[in-house]
Design a protein around this motif. Structure first.
Motif, short mmCIF file in Angstrom:
data_model
loop_
_atom_site.label_atom_id
_atom_site.label_comp_id
_atom_site.label_asym_id
_atom_site.label_seq_id
_atom_site.Cartn_x
_atom_site.Cartn_y
_atom_site.Cartn_z
N SER B 68 15.09 167.21 43.63
CA SER B 68 14.43 168.52 43.54
C SER B 68 14.58 169.13 42.14
O SER B 68 15.61 168.99 41.49
CB SER B 68 15.06 169.45 44.58
N PRO B 69 13.54 169.85 41.70
CA PRO B 69 13.63 170.56 40.41
C PRO B 69 14.74 171.60 40.41
O PRO B 69 15.25 171.96 39.35
CB PRO B 69 12.26 171.23 40.25
N ARG B 70 15.10 172.09 41.60
CA ARG B 70 16.20 173.06 41.67
C ARG B 70 17.51 172.42 41.21
O ARG B 70 18.41 173.10 40.73
CB ARG B 70 16.38 173.57 43.10
N TYR B 72 17.54 169.21 39.32
CA TYR B 72 17.38 168.47 38.06
C TYR B 72 16.61 169.24 37.00
O TYR B 72 16.48 168.77 35.87
CB TYR B 72 16.71 167.11 38.34
N GLY B 73 16.07 170.41 37.39
CA GLY B 73 15.36 171.22 36.41
C GLY B 73 13.88 170.96 36.42
O GLY B 73 13.42 169.85 36.74
N GLU B 74 13.13 172.00 36.09
CA GLU B 74 11.68 171.88 36.03
C GLU B 74 11.31 170.88 34.93
O GLU B 74 11.89 170.88 33.87
CB GLU B 74 11.05 173.25 35.70
N GLY B 75 10.36 170.02 35.25
CA GLY B 75 9.88 169.09 34.23
C GLY B 75 10.65 167.80 34.14
O GLY B 75 10.19 166.84 33.50
N ALA B 76 11.81 167.73 34.80
CA ALA B 76 12.61 166.51 34.70
C ALA B 76 11.86 165.32 35.31
O ALA B 76 11.84 164.22 34.74
CB ALA B 76 13.96 166.70 35.39
N GLU B 78 8.65 164.89 35.67
CA GLU B 78 7.51 164.51 34.84
C GLU B 78 7.97 163.78 33.58
O GLU B 78 7.39 162.77 33.17
CB GLU B 78 6.69 165.75 34.45
#
Lengths: 596, 596
Positions: B68-70, B72-76, B78
């Motif tokens: 989840s981006p929560r 690993y962070g937004e954009g990870a 992609e």
């Protein structure tokens, strides 16, 4: 084997270094026999002390090495001698309850002369293996704590027979009496306890049960997981002629403590020490409520080839071996290829590098003692001594190569000059190969182009006129004579090898040990740089190093719980007494898990 | 491999169970590179937590399994995908500094269809071995604490590439994306950390130095003893096609953490995941001040036979292997006979014994998921399900054998009924043997005399039309058809075997696993006696047992730090992730002692 403080102290107490460190004990199963559960209480202190010692690797001993009546009690020595003499010319009936007896075997002859004429129960292999396998489940299910306690009890029972054992070992190996008492008795017992401690520690690394709880969005995922220690199967211990107990106990007790059944195959010329040991262990197992067939003796006649048959038996999963490199190499290949865990100690070229000597008198005395003890028939006795051709600096001035050689010869002569005293260090030669090496020094000198610095002298034993007793001989060789000094020359023969430099000495040390193996190594130097280089060479060679020994610690001695015997890092031995690797592959862990 | 909580929780924090237990750390040598010394500080907490977890064997995870981006962070996600795509049709230049490149190799094809067209640096074996050996001394002399810290740094750098890795593993193994992320990413990283923790613990068992003091009549005998950990030499890791990272990291990091250099030989069809891993490890080594050639990639073309050449190279002393039993058996024999430490995971017949079912719905769902995940292409997927011919009692009443079979088939059908959802569990089939097994169920039924309960269905992948995707098929057999079910039938095929009784089921379980091996086993029963009997059978068979799984824990999943993967006690694998035996033989200890 070990000669720890043969010439050393006699007054000491068991003293366990305390450690903040402990792994939680496993629970003792309620299904374990009551007698066995009682042993857990009885031996808890000993087990804790041994575990602490194994972690700290500082000094610890449970079994006093002094044969003094002040330690062992008045009459103990005499009673032990009588017990030994009671075995002679008889059938060894303590093992009459072994399950697979199909005849008698035994033709031991004391290296001191007398024929022992003891008959041991020969075993049918298939019936023996079945009995061993049948004995495993209850032992397995009793768990690590019970097994450790029963093993301690077994070692204590062996200990109670230390004087009897001393005579048995003396008259099968040729060791002098005090050494036989110490090395085959308390020192071997300490090594046994060390193996039990390492085995218990390793088993405790996995808890008996755990609740695993993984955080989740709602209720956590929760599982109960039980971990059961299971043995590999039947373990085989193959004993040697010269150190039947010291070299057998570590593997024997490591395998037993981890739940395996153990079949002990003694050397045909050193059966009695292991017969006594197995009898003592069986009595401990029986009294603790277990099947004594967990440990059995499988004696053979000379030349029967029983070790091969046993080693290849499919029930045998673990093998411990001490002996010659030919059979040891065969075992490593054949049993290794079959996926069995194989621990071997074979042979090597033990090495001393002399660069310079801070304490000449101490060094010469120390080396002379190491050469002399048990006529050099220890797998740890130094054989190759490298000395620069230009000689060595010492605290008594510079010595030429020849001067150093002669002084070393004189030190040996002094130590062995009095026959009556000498035999108490030398013991007797164990077989004809050793004797012919000792008597063939002049021939070897002429064929290898060397000089006999000190010939091996035949000593007449005042008590045993038939014993063949030889003092160490020293042969000076050039570094070019490597076909001579790169083979193990087991017995009272020392090669003093003239090198171009200490650098070359270290290089030869490194190369010969990497290729041919070694159980021990030593260095003498006043230079920190040389000592550092020697340490690096020892690391590259994969052998332990003793530095500037000049007192009552000898290169051929190792202390249980502290010194490793062998390293597993060179061809002389693929394992060591005792580290985690020596015990960890003797068992497996089987998990059962469920939601909770 | 592992599918831990593929369908499970997403919110969790690293949580180390605290233990009163710790072994003293070794000193960090002043000669170690400054950057490496800094890493010891940086990763001290992680190392302590991992050590505590390894002793308690309760829940611990460092690397979050949720993509989840929560977390690993937004954009990870992609960025990882772009990084993966950046490798396609290019030379893999991150390993251009490897020492022995003599050409390019690589012809990976995604099981989902696309050809990867990545060129990897092929290595000259002799130059590679020389470089690996030359890298060892500084790494050896840096000591266990530095090595552990650098290994954690290396795993962290692998972790930072988890999304890139997920695509790399998906497109070499055929794993569905989320599973590829979890099993090849965080779960594999946790297994790597587990190996590092076990290795450090094992090395800490021997102190770096001790003063040994033996009581004597006058002054005690006092010796200083230094113990140096030395590696065995070059370690070889032979990767597999299906779990290139999860199955390679334990051996790789166990060998590296104990001072060895490691050569990684990936499966020719799954090079990229290990190329990325080796690159990340090399960057960590380099930045810590060590020779990156401590870890190298030795890719080969399909059919080159490089593994044999590497395995028999005299510099190679340790081998870790996952793959087919033919080459695994060859390695155990040939490399075992040569005295190398060999750790293998091969194949087996994973077994479920169904006696009675306390929660039918939960059990069917759980089993269906286990069969379905990655099309049954896990070495832990159940294959043989023994069910009494007379049927089973359940919480929904008694079911005949055929009714149980049909309900199991329906559970699989329900789980895999929607193509778009099914492919996210099934992934793609990895090779033609798997495909022919899936499509040949009817033929097998007629030759083995069985009934196809559920045929394997071909699924069209909505995104990758070239992927061959198959649902699990179920074949009902009689217990007499043992020539069929006693072989591993790797892939989406389940045998439901009708037995005379649960007693016979347990007997078949015990016998087939003893003979043919198994990585996993499960039992369903409402009877405590049967569960006890199943535990005993599992102990006899030497395989871990899961009991009455009905929720979000699956028989084919194991959790790092808690569940052992394999046992070493049956023919499927001679070792386990991770116990003392897995790490203890990867190094030796060399002592230097002197009077003090």
């Amino acid at each position: 084997m070990s000669a720890e403080s043969h010439a050393g102290t006699y007054a000491h107490e068991a003293e366990a270094p305390r450690s903040p460190f402990s792994l939680p004990a496993h629970p003792v199963p309620e299904t374990a026999p009551t007698a066995a559960r009682d042993l857990v209480e009885k031996h808890r202190g000993t087990v804790d002390d041994a575990l602490a010692a194994a972690v700290s690797r500082s000094y610890y001993s449970r079994y006093p090495e002094s044969p003094s009546p002040r330690v062992y009690g008045e009459g103990a020595a005499e009673a032990g001698q009588q017990a030994f003499e009671g075995h002679l010319t008889r059938e060894f009936d303590e093992l009459d309850d072994q399950p697979a007896t199909d005849g008698r075997v035994g033709d031991e002859v004391s290296p001191f002369g007398p024929t022992l004429r003891i008959g041991y129960p020969h075993q049918d292999v298939e019936r023996l293996m079945t009995a061993a396998q049948d004995a495993i489940p209850a032992w397995r299910d009793a768990g690590p704590e019970v097994r450790a306690a029963v093993c301690v009890e077994a070692i204590d029972r062996i200990h109670a027979r230390s004087f009897e054992m001393a005579h048995a070992v003396m008259h099968t190996t040729g060791q002098p009496f005090v050494m036989a008492f110490q090395a085959a008795g308390p020192h071997a017992q300490d090594r046994a306890l060390e193996a039990v401690a390492y085995a218990l520690f390793e088993q405790r690394r996995v808890p008996a049960s755990v609740v695993w709880e993984k955080p989740a969005k709602g209720e956590p995922l929760r599982m109960t997981k039980d971990y059961r220690v299971v043995p590999r199967g039947v373990a085989l211990v193959i004993g040697c002629n010269t150190f039947p107990t010291w070299n057998s106990y570590p593997g024997l007790f490591a395998s037993l403590a981890t739940g395996n059944a153990v079949v002990v195959k003694p050397h045909p010329r050193a059966i009695l020490p292991l017969a006594i040991s197995v009898s003592a262990i069986r009595s401990a197992l029986r009294d603790a409520g277990f099947d004594p067939d967990l440990v059995t003796l499988a004696p053979e006649a000379d030349g029967e080839g029983l070790a091969k048959t046993l080693a290849l038996h499919p029930a045998v999963k673990v093998i411990d071996y001490t002996g010659g490199p030919t059979f040891g190499g065969w075992l490593e290949r054949e049993a290794g290829a079959a996926g069995k865990a194989v621990y071997t100690e074979k042979a090597g070229v033990n090495t001393v590098v002399v660069d310079s000597v801070p304490d000449l008198r101490g060094a010469l005395g120390n080396l002379a003692f190491s050469f002399t003890l048990y006529s050099g028939q220890m797998c740890t006795t130094p054989q190759n001594v490298y000395v620069p051709r230009a000689g060595v600096d010492t605290d008594e001035g510079h010595l030429s190569f020849d001067d150093f050689a002669d002084k070393l010869g004189q030190a040996v002569s002094r130590l062995t000059g009095d026959d009556a005293k000498a035999v108490e260090l030398l013991g007797a030669t164990v077989n004809d190969q050793v004797r012919s090496r000792a008597s063939g020094l002049a021939d070897l000198a002429s064929s290898a182009g060397g000089r006999v610095v000190l010939d091996s002298r035949a000593v007449t034993h005042p008590t045993y006129p038939d014993a063949v007793v030889r003092t160490p001989g020293i042969l000076a060789l050039d570094v070019a004579a490597e076909s001579t000094y790169t083979q193990e020359c087991f017995g009272p023969v020392v090669f003093l090898i003239a090198t171009d430099s200490t650098e070359q000495s270290l290089q030869r040390f490194r190369d010969t040990v990497r290729e041919h193996g070694a159980m021990t190594a030593a260095v003498y130097s006043t230079s920190d740089d040389v000592l550092d280089a020697a340490r690096d060479a020892a690391v590259d060679a994969g052998v332990a190093l003793s530095e500037n020994l000049n007192g009552q610690v000898f290169v051929n001695q190792t202390a249980a719980f502290s010194d490793f015997h062998g390293t597993g890092a060179n061809p002389a031995a693929n394992a060591t007494y005792t580290d985690g690797a020596f015990v960890a592959s003797r068992f497996r862990v089987i998990t059962a898990r469920r939601h909770s």
